[in-house]
Design an enzyme around this catalytic site. Sequence first.
Site, PDB file in Angstrom:
ATOM      1  N   THR A   1     -10.261   3.648 -17.772  1.00 28.02           N
ATOM      2  CA  THR A   1     -10.054   2.833 -16.561  1.00 28.02           C
ATOM      3  C   THR A   1     -11.067   3.273 -15.507  1.00 28.02           C
ATOM      4  O   THR A   1     -11.803   4.252 -15.697  1.00 28.02           O
ATOM      5  CB  THR A   1      -8.638   3.037 -15.966  1.00 28.02           C
ATOM      6  OG1 THR A   1      -8.533   4.387 -15.495  1.00 28.02           O
ATOM      7  CG2 THR A   1      -7.535   2.748 -16.961  1.00 28.02           C
TER       8      THR A   1
ATOM      9  N   TYR B   1      -5.537  16.598  -8.093  1.00 27.39           N
ATOM     10  CA  TYR B   1      -4.931  15.602  -8.994  1.00 27.39           C
ATOM     11  C   TYR B   1      -3.821  16.241  -9.827  1.00 27.39           C
ATOM     12  O   TYR B   1      -2.698  15.738  -9.884  1.00 27.39           O
ATOM     13  CB  TYR B   1      -6.002  14.998  -9.905  1.00 27.39           C
ATOM     14  CG  TYR B   1      -5.465  13.927 -10.831  1.00 27.39           C
ATOM     15  CD1 TYR B   1      -5.205  12.646 -10.360  1.00 27.39           C
ATOM     16  CD2 TYR B   1      -5.202  14.202 -12.178  1.00 27.39           C
ATOM     17  CE1 TYR B   1      -4.695  11.652 -11.199  1.00 27.39           C
ATOM     18  CE2 TYR B   1      -4.692  13.225 -13.024  1.00 27.39           C
ATOM     19  CZ  TYR B   1      -4.448  11.949 -12.533  1.00 27.39           C
ATOM     20  OH  TYR B   1      -3.930  10.980 -13.386  1.00 27.39           O
TER      21      TYR B   1
ATOM     22  N   LYS C   1       0.429  15.588  -9.708  1.00 25.89           N
ATOM     23  CA  LYS C   1       1.245  15.073 -10.817  1.00 25.89           C
ATOM     24  C   LYS C   1       2.353  16.071 -11.185  1.00 25.89           C
ATOM     25  O   LYS C   1       3.448  15.667 -11.586  1.00 25.89           O
ATOM     26  CB  LYS C   1       0.361  14.759 -12.022  1.00 25.89           C
ATOM     27  CG  LYS C   1      -0.643  13.619 -11.778  1.00 25.89           C
ATOM     28  CD  LYS C   1       0.031  12.283 -11.480  1.00 25.89           C
ATOM     29  CE  LYS C   1      -0.982  11.141 -11.415  1.00 25.89           C
ATOM     30  NZ  LYS C   1      -0.353   9.833 -11.115  1.00 25.89           N
TER      31      LYS C   1
ATOM     32  N   ASP D   1       0.883  -1.177   0.000  1.00 29.50           N
ATOM     33  CA  ASP D   1       0.000   0.000   0.000  1.00 29.50           C
ATOM     34  C   ASP D   1       0.912   1.215   0.000  1.00 29.50           C
ATOM     35  O   ASP D   1       1.718   1.380   0.931  1.00 29.50           O
ATOM     36  CB  ASP D   1      -0.879  -0.031   1.263  1.00 29.50           C
ATOM     37  CG  ASP D   1      -1.876   1.122   1.306  1.00 29.50           C
ATOM     38  OD1 ASP D   1      -1.586   2.199   0.743  1.00 29.50           O
ATOM     39  OD2 ASP D   1      -2.944   0.941   1.915  1.00 29.50           O
TER      40      ASP D   1
ATOM     41  N   ASN E   1       3.057   3.316 -10.352  1.00 33.77           N
ATOM     42  CA  ASN E   1       1.819   3.484 -11.129  1.00 33.77           C
ATOM     43  C   ASN E   1       0.612   3.834 -10.268  1.00 33.77           C
ATOM     44  O   ASN E   1      -0.284   4.556 -10.726  1.00 33.77           O
ATOM     45  CB  ASN E   1       1.543   2.184 -11.903  1.00 33.77           C
ATOM     46  CG  ASN E   1       0.122   2.112 -12.403  1.00 33.77           C
ATOM     47  OD1 ASN E   1      -0.232   2.712 -13.421  1.00 33.77           O
ATOM     48  ND2 ASN E   1      -0.745   1.417 -11.675  1.00 33.77           N
TER      49      ASN E   1
HETATM   50  N1  NAP Z   1      -6.628   6.604 -16.868  1.00 30.97           N
HETATM   51  C1  NAP Z   1      -6.109   7.746 -17.344  1.00 30.97           C
HETATM   52  O1  NAP Z   1      -6.676   8.398 -18.238  1.00 30.97           O
HETATM   53  C2  NAP Z   1      -4.807   8.257 -16.812  1.00 30.97           C
HETATM   54  C3  NAP Z   1      -4.217   9.352 -17.454  1.00 30.97           C
HETATM   55  C4  NAP Z   1      -3.010   9.834 -16.988  1.00 30.97           C
HETATM   56  C5  NAP Z   1      -2.408   9.232 -15.902  1.00 30.97           C
HETATM   57  N2  NAP Z   1      -2.996   8.170 -15.283  1.00 30.97           N
HETATM   58  C6  NAP Z   1      -2.310   7.570 -14.136  1.00 30.97           C
HETATM   59  O2  NAP Z   1      -2.135   6.181 -14.366  1.00 30.97           O
HETATM   60  C7  NAP Z   1      -2.023   5.487 -13.118  1.00 30.97           C
HETATM   61  C8  NAP Z   1      -2.932   4.285 -13.118  1.00 30.97           C
HETATM   62  O3  NAP Z   1      -4.268   4.737 -13.164  1.00 30.97           O
HETATM   63  P1  NAP Z   1      -5.463   3.923 -13.842  1.00 30.97           P
HETATM   64  O4  NAP Z   1      -6.072   4.838 -14.825  1.00 30.97           O
HETATM   65  O5  NAP Z   1      -5.019   2.584 -14.254  1.00 30.97           O
HETATM   66  O6  NAP Z   1      -6.473   3.852 -12.598  1.00 30.97           O
HETATM   67  P2  NAP Z   1      -7.189   2.640 -11.851  1.00 30.97           P
HETATM   68  O7  NAP Z   1      -7.718   1.639 -12.802  1.00 30.97           O
HETATM   69  O8  NAP Z   1      -8.121   3.294 -10.890  1.00 30.97           O
HETATM   70  O9  NAP Z   1      -5.986   1.939 -11.047  1.00 30.97           O
HETATM   71  C9  NAP Z   1      -5.357   2.592  -9.995  1.00 30.97           C
HETATM   72  C10 NAP Z   1      -4.529   1.570  -9.244  1.00 30.97           C
HETATM   73  O10 NAP Z   1      -3.881   2.244  -8.156  1.00 30.97           O
HETATM   74  C11 NAP Z   1      -4.137   1.488  -6.982  1.00 30.97           C
HETATM   75  N3  NAP Z   1      -4.019   2.286  -5.779  1.00 30.97           N
HETATM   76  C12 NAP Z   1      -4.690   3.408  -5.419  1.00 30.97           C
HETATM   77  N4  NAP Z   1      -4.305   3.800  -4.195  1.00 30.97           N
HETATM   78  C13 NAP Z   1      -3.358   2.916  -3.776  1.00 30.97           C
HETATM   79  C14 NAP Z   1      -2.586   2.780  -2.622  1.00 30.97           C
HETATM   80  N5  NAP Z   1      -2.696   3.622  -1.568  1.00 30.97           N
HETATM   81  N6  NAP Z   1      -1.696   1.759  -2.545  1.00 30.97           N
HETATM   82  C15 NAP Z   1      -1.573   0.882  -3.565  1.00 30.97           C
HETATM   83  N7  NAP Z   1      -2.296   0.936  -4.682  1.00 30.97           N
HETATM   84  C16 NAP Z   1      -3.178   1.942  -4.778  1.00 30.97           C
HETATM   85  C17 NAP Z   1      -5.514   0.900  -7.173  1.00 30.97           C
HETATM   86  O11 NAP Z   1      -5.728  -0.164  -6.263  1.00 30.97           O
HETATM   87  P3  NAP Z   1      -7.223  -0.617  -5.805  1.00 30.97           P
HETATM   88  O12 NAP Z   1      -7.770  -1.506  -6.884  1.00 30.97           O
HETATM   89  O13 NAP Z   1      -6.961  -1.337  -4.526  1.00 30.97           O
HETATM   90  O14 NAP Z   1      -8.043   0.629  -5.632  1.00 30.97           O
HETATM   91  C18 NAP Z   1      -5.387   0.452  -8.615  1.00 30.97           C
HETATM   92  O15 NAP Z   1      -4.674  -0.762  -8.681  1.00 30.97           O
HETATM   93  C19 NAP Z   1      -2.359   6.534 -12.040  1.00 30.97           C
HETATM   94  O16 NAP Z   1      -1.163   7.021 -11.472  1.00 30.97           O
HETATM   95  C20 NAP Z   1      -3.070   7.634 -12.825  1.00 30.97           C
HETATM   96  O17 NAP Z   1      -2.967   8.893 -12.214  1.00 30.97           O
HETATM   97  C21 NAP Z   1      -4.186   7.665 -15.710  1.00 30.97           C
END
Ligand code: NAP
Length: 245
Positions: A203, A168, A172, A64, A91
Site C-alpha cells: 500500500t 509506529y 500499535k 478525520d 483502520n
Molecule cells: N500495509 C501494511 O503492510 C500494514 C501492515 C500492518 C498494519 N497496517 C495497518 O493497516 C492500516 C491501513 O494501512 P494501509 O497500509 O492501507 O495504508 P494506506 O494505504 O496509507 O491507507 C491509510 C488510510 O488511513 C487514512 N488516514 C490517515 N490519517 C488519517 C486521519 N487522520 N483521519 C482519517 N483517515 C486517515 C488515509 O487517508 P488519506 O488517503 O487521506 O491519507 C488512508 O485512507 C493502518 O492502520 C496500518 O498501520 C498496514
Amino acid sequence: MSENNGQMIALVTGANKGIGFEVARQLARRGDTVLLAARNEERGREAEAKLKAEGFDVHFVHLDVEDAETHQTAAKFVGEKFDRLDVLVNNAGIALDAGSKASNVSPDVLRKTFDTNLFGVIAVTQAFLPLLKKSDDGRIVNVSSGLGSLTQHSDPTWEFYGVKPLAYNASKTALNAFTVMLAHELKETKIKVNSADPGFTATDLNGHSGYRTVEQGATVIVELASLPSDGTTGGYFDENGVVPW
Ligand SMILES: NC(=O)c1ccc[n+]([C@@H]2O[C@H](COP(=O)([O-])OP(=O)(O)OC[C@H]3O[C@@H](n4cnc5c(N)ncnc54)[C@H](OP(=O)(O)O)[C@@H]3O)[C@@H](O)[C@H]2O)c1
C-alpha cells in the site's frame, strides 16, 4: 450468522484507499451497508463512487480521526440514519518514522503518530460506542500490526525482527492495550473487540514494498468483523491465528 440477520451497518475509517478500501469492499460484498469514512471529501467520494459502481450499498462519511468535531458529526449522521452501528473498523493509520531509530525519532513524529494511530482511534471508538451498544452484535476491529507485538520484537528469528521504528511500532503496541482494556470493559455486552494484523501488504503506507495484496490483508479484518455471537474478544490475530502480544 449474526443476530441482525446479516444486514449489518459497518463503518471503516481511512477507507478511501489501501487495506481500508478493500475491507469496505469485502464487507459490502457480504451484504453490509458500508459507511466509507475518509478525512478528505474528494478522495472519499471517489472511493464511494467506485464501490457503488460495483453495485454495493456504500455511503461516504467525512471523518478525520484527529478531528473530534468530525467524530460527533459522523456519529450523529449514523445515529439519525440507522440508529445503530454493528461494525467499527478502526483502520486509518500512518507510519512516519520508517528508517528512524528509538535514539533519534523526533518528539513531533512520536506525537503525530500516536495522535492518529492511538488517541484518534480511542476518540472515534468513544464517539461510536453508544451506537455500537444498540447493535445486537457489535464488533470493533482495531487494525494493528505484527510490529506492535513485543514478543515478536524480542525474537531474533522473527522475519521482521530488524524493523524497529519506535513511533509506529509503539503506537500499535498501545493500540493493542486499548483492545484488551476495552474488551474487558465490554465483556458482559455483545460487543467484541479485537486487534488484527493484516501482514506486510503493498500500500502507500510502505511505498508498495509489502508482498501481500490488499485482498489478503483485508481477510483477517473482515473475519474479525464477522465473528459469531460466541466468538472471541480481546484477542490479537493474523490470518494464521493468534499473534503473541
Ligand atoms: N500495509 C501494511 O503492510 C500494514 C501492515 C500492518 C498494519 N497496517 C495497518 O493497516 C492500516 C491501513 O494501512 P494501509 O497500509 O492501507 O495504508 P494506506 O494505504 O496509507 O491507507 C491509510 C488510510 O488511513 C487514512 N488516514 C490517515 N490519517 C488519517 C486521519 N487522520 N483521519 C482519517 N483517515 C486517515 C488515509 O487517508 P488519506 O488517503 O487521506 O491519507 C488512508 O485512507 C493502518 O492502520 C496500518 O498501520 C498496514
